[in-house]
Design a protein around this motif. Structure first.
Motif, PDB file in Angstrom:
ATOM      1  N   GLN A  92       0.824  -1.191   0.000  1.00 45.65           N
ATOM      2  CA  GLN A  92       0.000   0.000   0.000  1.00 45.65           C
ATOM      3  C   GLN A  92       0.868   1.254   0.000  1.00 45.65           C
ATOM      4  O   GLN A  92       0.516   2.272  -0.566  1.00 45.65           O
ATOM      5  CB  GLN A  92      -0.857   0.016   1.276  1.00 45.65           C
ATOM      6  CG  GLN A  92      -2.311   0.039   1.019  1.00 45.65           C
ATOM      7  CD  GLN A  92      -3.103  -0.098   2.301  1.00 45.65           C
ATOM      8  OE1 GLN A  92      -2.565  -0.246   3.401  1.00 45.65           O
ATOM      9  NE2 GLN A  92      -4.395  -0.018   2.172  1.00 45.65           N
ATOM     10  N   ILE A  93       1.983   1.144   0.682  1.00 48.02           N
ATOM     11  CA  ILE A  93       2.826   2.312   0.869  1.00 48.02           C
ATOM     12  C   ILE A  93       4.289   1.918   0.795  1.00 48.02           C
ATOM     13  O   ILE A  93       4.643   0.749   0.895  1.00 48.02           O
ATOM     14  CB  ILE A  93       2.578   2.977   2.246  1.00 48.02           C
ATOM     15  CG1 ILE A  93       2.652   1.921   3.353  1.00 48.02           C
ATOM     16  CG2 ILE A  93       1.288   3.743   2.262  1.00 48.02           C
ATOM     17  CD1 ILE A  93       2.878   2.486   4.720  1.00 48.02           C
TER      18      ILE A  93
ATOM     19  N   THR B 196       5.754  14.636  -0.401  1.00 53.69           N
ATOM     20  CA  THR B 196       5.707  13.466   0.479  1.00 53.69           C
ATOM     21  C   THR B 196       5.761  13.903   1.937  1.00 53.69           C
ATOM     22  O   THR B 196       6.658  14.648   2.320  1.00 53.69           O
ATOM     23  CB  THR B 196       6.905  12.543   0.187  1.00 53.69           C
ATOM     24  OG1 THR B 196       6.769  12.052  -1.137  1.00 53.69           O
ATOM     25  CG2 THR B 196       6.945  11.375   1.139  1.00 53.69           C
TER      26      THR B 196
ATOM     27  N   GLY C  31      -6.532   5.585   1.039  1.00 53.68           N
ATOM     28  CA  GLY C  31      -5.254   6.295   1.108  1.00 53.68           C
ATOM     29  C   GLY C  31      -4.918   6.670   2.536  1.00 53.68           C
ATOM     30  O   GLY C  31      -5.619   6.282   3.478  1.00 53.68           O
ATOM     31  N   PRO C  32      -3.838   7.412   2.707  1.00 57.58           N
ATOM     32  CA  PRO C  32      -3.391   7.758   4.059  1.00 57.58           C
ATOM     33  C   PRO C  32      -4.305   8.807   4.697  1.00 57.58           C
ATOM     34  O   PRO C  32      -4.711   9.751   4.037  1.00 57.58           O
ATOM     35  CB  PRO C  32      -1.987   8.349   3.842  1.00 57.58           C
ATOM     36  CG  PRO C  32      -1.637   8.067   2.419  1.00 57.58           C
ATOM     37  CD  PRO C  32      -2.912   7.897   1.676  1.00 57.58           C
TER      38      PRO C  32
ATOM     39  N   ILE D  19      -3.317   3.957   6.896  1.00 59.40           N
ATOM     40  CA  ILE D  19      -3.562   3.957   5.462  1.00 59.40           C
ATOM     41  C   ILE D  19      -4.574   2.868   5.164  1.00 59.40           C
ATOM     42  O   ILE D  19      -4.340   1.703   5.494  1.00 59.40           O
ATOM     43  CB  ILE D  19      -2.252   3.689   4.674  1.00 59.40           C
ATOM     44  CG1 ILE D  19      -1.187   4.713   5.032  1.00 59.40           C
ATOM     45  CG2 ILE D  19      -2.519   3.736   3.174  1.00 59.40           C
ATOM     46  CD1 ILE D  19      -0.214   4.266   6.076  1.00 59.40           C
TER      47      ILE D  19
ATOM     48  N   THR E 188       5.273   7.244   1.204  1.00 63.84           N
ATOM     49  CA  THR E 188       4.744   7.434  -0.143  1.00 63.84           C
ATOM     50  C   THR E 188       3.633   6.427  -0.347  1.00 63.84           C
ATOM     51  O   THR E 188       3.816   5.240  -0.105  1.00 63.84           O
ATOM     52  CB  THR E 188       5.852   7.204  -1.187  1.00 63.84           C
ATOM     53  OG1 THR E 188       6.967   8.017  -0.846  1.00 63.84           O
ATOM     54  CG2 THR E 188       5.364   7.561  -2.578  1.00 63.84           C
ATOM     55  N   HIS E 189       2.493   6.934  -0.779  1.00 63.95           N
ATOM     56  CA  HIS E 189       1.372   6.042  -1.046  1.00 63.95           C
ATOM     57  C   HIS E 189       1.594   5.427  -2.413  1.00 63.95           C
ATOM     58  O   HIS E 189       1.678   6.143  -3.405  1.00 63.95           O
ATOM     59  CB  HIS E 189       0.070   6.850  -1.015  1.00 63.95           C
ATOM     60  CG  HIS E 189      -1.155   5.994  -1.100  1.00 63.95           C
ATOM     61  ND1 HIS E 189      -2.242   6.314  -1.846  1.00 63.95           N
ATOM     62  CD2 HIS E 189      -1.437   4.812  -0.512  1.00 63.95           C
ATOM     63  CE1 HIS E 189      -3.159   5.371  -1.729  1.00 63.95           C
ATOM     64  NE2 HIS E 189      -2.699   4.446  -0.907  1.00 63.95           N
TER      65      HIS E 189
END
Lengths: 354, 97
Positions: free
Chosen positions: A197-198, A240, A255-256, A251, A228-229
């Motif tokens: 995911q990241i 970032t 997304g985050p 996350i 970083t996504h």
């Protein structure tokens, strides 16, 4: 791992090393250029290996280019440009009479042909050249691993990581579960953690990554980490976010979320001591924490009870004491689930209270 | 995790009254003081968070039995402790069942 043509492993490693020399953080010396040229023309296999490494490395480094999504024509064009670019410094670095010679044109053309051939093959990824070390823990198990670079890795229950320590890059894939990272400082070798995911990048720091279902929770214990996504190889962008000690980011599929600041760190790292530390946590979540470590599963059926917040310190392997606490709460009923676990309910009259 | 979990054979109350422990818990918010007590004594501690909201503990430093240490930590809070089992302390309102 892949079905494409296998290259000699030693050749692959040499190619990967060459790539790092020319694209790592340091300037390649004239001697290295010359050595590289000599190595390149030694055999077609070397050229193939180099093109493969450079392709896969660039794929990894580019945040948005991924093998299956990029048209073959684009890949061929890039491979061609790239190969010419590689060969050019050889002429620059060589002696005057070498500059007059043109034997290296042939390898370039050969490399181009090779590149086209390779592109048809399945993308192997950088990891073709390095066999990852895999570390795993079973249910209820924890493990500390000291990596070759001096970094420490503490794995929580039911977790799997793959570790690759390259000359210019350290990569950890957290495949499942939770790990606490103690990163040995090495500015020349970024330490990246991929969760699917990241991508987290640390230089020298300590942070916890917890992957559960579709949610990754990152908590920084010390130092600074960039988040970083994106998928593996995504690089930190200008915007970032940098995370500092006591920051936490969750996350999920969307997304985050915005970072939380001032997280209580004792709670975050307590698991490394087989402890569970709770600061105002809903009982439902506390029960789930115990369930991560024990087969004596605790299910709290009453939603009212689940949302009650508690604080405390427990041994992770002592759910019985937690159940005894629950049993002491007025109007709480606990029954066996028939499989060694417990089902916790509130008396119906109390549950329906407005 | 091994099965080396310690099972106390001594009766809970007797043990917490006899066994002394060395403690150094600073004056601080009560919930944190209780967690610090837990870390230093090895006793598990649990309580509803709403009980300790905004309260401070005078802390406890020196050699104490578990019971005496907890009494000192809870001094002036209107809270009391009970032993859920030989290794676990629960905190509740004074006079609560």
């Amino acid at each position: 791992m892949t079905r494409d043509r296998k290259l000699n492993r030693a050749v692959g490693e040499q190619a990967a090393e060459a790539w790092e020399t020319f694209h790592g953080t340091e300037e390649a010396s004239p001697v290295e250029h010359r050595d590289f040229g000599a190595w390149m023309v030694r055999s077609p296999e070397n050229i193939e290996a180099y093109v493969r490494v450079s392709r896969t490395m660039r794929t990894l480094k580019a945040a948005h280019i991924r093998w299956p999504d990029t048209p073959v024509e684009t890949l061929i064009r890039e491979a061609k440009e790239y190969t010419e670019q590689v060969v050019k410094p050889l002429r620059d670095a060589g002696s005057a009479d070498e500059q007059e010679q043109r034997p290296r044109i042939a390898p370039v053309r050969f490399a181009f042909a090779m590149a086209a051939m390779i592109l048809i093959a399945v993308a192997a990824g950088w990891f073709v050249w390095m066999t990852p070390q895999t570390f795993e823990t079973g249910f209820g198990e924890q493990r500390f691993v000291r990596l070759n670079d001096g970094s420490g890795l503490t794995l929580n229950t039911a977790s799997t990581v793959e570790v690759k320590l390259g000359k210019s890059h350290r990569v950890i894939r957290l495949i499942r579960g939770e790990a606490l990272f103690d990163v040995a400082h090495d500015a020349a070798r970024p330490f990246d953690v991929y969760t699917g995911q990241i991508v987290l990048r640390a230089v020298g720091t300590r942070f916890d990554v917890d992957v559960r279902d579709d949610r990754t929770t990152v908590t920084i214990v010390e130092g600074v980490v960039s988040l970083t996504h994106g998928l593996e190889g995504a690089l930190p962008q200008g915007n970032t976010p940098l995370l500092h000690a006591s920051d936490r980011v969750v996350i999920d599929a969307a997304g985050p979320a915005a970072p939380q600041h001032g997280v209580r760190l004792d709670e975050v790292v307590a698991w490394t001591q087989q402890q569970l530390v709770f600061n105002s946590r809903p009982l439902g979540e506390v029960a789930e924490e115990f369930n991560r470590y024990n087969r004596e599963i605790i299910v709290i059926e009453s939603s009212e009870l689940r949302s009650e917040e508690i604080s405390g310190v427990f041994k992770a392997n002592d759910p019985a004491s937690f159940v005894a606490f629950l049993a002491n709460i007025p109007d709480v009923r606990i029954r066996d689930d028939g499989r060694g676990g417990h089902v916790v309910t509130l008396d119906a009259a109390v549950e329906s209270r407005p | 995790m091994s099965g080396a979990e310690i099972e106390y054979s001594v009766h809970a109350e007797a043990m917490t009254e006899v066994m002394t422990i060395e403690l150094r818990v600073a004056a601080q918010p009560l919930d944190q003081a209780l967690q610090e007590f837990s870390r230093q004594s090895g006793m598990q501690v649990i309580f509803f968070s709403s009980l300790t909201g905004g309260m401070r503990s005078p802390g406890v430093t020196g050699t104490y039995t578990v019971c005496a240490a907890l009494e000192q930590l809870l001094a002036g809070s209107g809270l009391s402790f009970h032993l859920i089992n030989p290794r676990t302390v629960g905190i509740r309102k004074e006079g609560a069942p």
